[in-house]
Design a protein around this motif. Structure first.
Motif, short mmCIF file in Angstrom:
data_model
loop_
_atom_site.label_atom_id
_atom_site.label_comp_id
_atom_site.label_asym_id
_atom_site.label_seq_id
_atom_site.Cartn_x
_atom_site.Cartn_y
_atom_site.Cartn_z
N VAL A 131 38.37 46.12 22.65
CA VAL A 131 37.53 44.78 22.62
C VAL A 131 38.89 44.54 21.00
N ILE A 132 38.94 43.02 21.90
CA ILE A 132 39.43 41.73 21.22
C ILE A 132 39.18 40.50 20.12
N LEU A 133 38.60 40.79 18.99
CA LEU A 133 37.66 39.34 18.56
C LEU A 133 38.78 38.02 18.14
N LEU A 134 39.37 37.02 18.85
CA LEU A 134 39.59 36.37 18.79
C LEU A 134 39.40 34.78 17.40
N ILE A 153 32.29 28.73 22.85
CA ILE A 153 32.76 30.18 24.14
C ILE A 153 32.31 31.37 22.87
N ARG A 154 31.94 30.94 21.30
CA ARG A 154 32.11 31.88 20.22
C ARG A 154 30.61 32.62 20.31
N GLY A 155 31.10 34.28 20.71
CA GLY A 155 29.76 35.38 21.48
C GLY A 155 29.75 35.73 22.18
N GLN A 156 30.73 35.19 23.14
CA GLN A 156 30.80 35.08 24.34
C GLN A 156 31.68 36.08 24.80
N TRP A 157 31.74 36.96 26.35
CA TRP A 157 32.79 37.87 25.99
C TRP A 157 33.59 37.13 27.65
N PRO A 161 43.52 41.59 27.76
CA PRO A 161 45.01 42.43 28.23
C PRO A 161 44.72 44.01 28.43
N PHE A 162 45.11 44.36 29.37
CA PHE A 162 44.78 45.83 29.45
C PHE A 162 43.69 46.71 29.32
N GLY A 163 42.85 45.51 29.91
CA GLY A 163 41.17 46.11 29.96
C GLY A 163 40.28 45.53 28.89
N ALA A 164 41.20 45.39 28.71
CA ALA A 164 39.86 44.93 27.27
C ALA A 164 39.15 43.51 27.20
N LYS A 165 37.95 43.38 26.44
CA LYS A 165 37.41 42.41 26.38
C LYS A 165 37.53 41.60 24.76
N MET A 166 37.50 40.50 25.23
CA MET A 166 37.97 39.56 24.15
C MET A 166 36.75 38.77 24.28
N MET A 167 36.74 38.76 22.50
CA MET A 167 35.59 37.24 21.84
C MET A 167 35.47 36.29 20.75
N PRO A 168 35.76 35.36 21.39
CA PRO A 168 35.38 35.09 20.13
C PRO A 168 34.49 34.43 19.14
#
Ligand code: URA
Ligand code: SF4
Length: 203
Positions: A131-134, A153-157, A161-168
């Motif tokens: 997981v990457i938290l932006l 967009i916060r709180g959404q997945w 990169p590399f299959g990570a899920k990012m959440m702002p």
């Protein structure tokens, strides 16, 4: 920059490469931000963490200590993490879009972020977080093609990169200016997002 092997390496190798890069970065003069720095600010936390948090840029305290998120915003972030039982030391790897403090804490310029991008990309490829938290709009704009404000967009997945899920998520300096804990307030939403994120480490 030299090609670095980032896949299927041991924890010790990973830490060794990260330490070498930190050293290289501490000598970096690739953009103007180097002129005003006392210290480059590389990272904090666990290189084996499942969660990587990307902030904006070092501020005064970070520049003095060479550690990200240790000023007022960082202390508020720590409070939120503690309240939600997320360990800054073990569950997170923390860094920023640029490693040197911008003058007067202004937002880093696109060309500064571009110059520093090689370090961030290498950190991501070595850490390979789930997981990457932006954290805040500067991190969002570095990692996503969107003009939408963080509040939308916060709180959404999102896919990273590399299959990570990012959440702002909200930046703690925004939360420093918004004190309400009422349902729907920024602090309340941050709590909700951290509960969602926590599921990742408890899985
Ligand atoms: N704000 C950030 O975005 N990063 C830090 O390291 C400190 C404050
Ligand atoms: Fe180098 Fe990044 Fe510092 Fe610019 S901000 S001098 S690219 S380490």
């Amino acid at each position: 920059m030299i090609e670095i092997k980032t896949e299927n390496i041991s924890f010790d190798e990973k830490v060794k490469i990260l330490d070498q890069l930190k050293e290289v970065c501490s000598q970096c003069t690739a953009c103007k931000l180097h002129e005003g720095r006392n210290n480059t600010v590389w990272s904090d936390g666990n290189p084996n963490a499942k969660i990587m948090l990307i902030g904006e840029a070092p501020g005064h305290n970070e520049d003095m200590r060479g550690v990200p998120f240790v000023g007022r915003a960082g202390q508020l972030l720590d409070k939120f993490l503690e309240e939600h039982d997320i360990s800054r030391k073990y569950d997170l790897y923390i860094c920023n879009t640029v490693k040197c403090r911008p003058p007067e804490n202004r937002v880093p310029k696109p060309e500064e972020k571009d110059s520093c991008r090689k370090y961030l990309d290498t950190q991501i490829s070595l850490i390979r977080p789930k997981v990457i938290l932006l954290c805040g709009s500067t991190a969002v704009q570095s990692m996503m093609e969107t003009k939408l404000p963080i509040s939308k967009i916060r709180g959404q997945w999102f896919d990273g990169p590399f299959g990570a899920k990012m959440m702002p998520i909200f930046h703690p300096s925004y939360l420093l200016r918004n004190h309400s804990l009422e349902e729907g307030s920024p602090r309340w939403l941050m709590g909700k997002d951290l509960e969602e994120i926590k599921k990742v480490i408890n899985k």
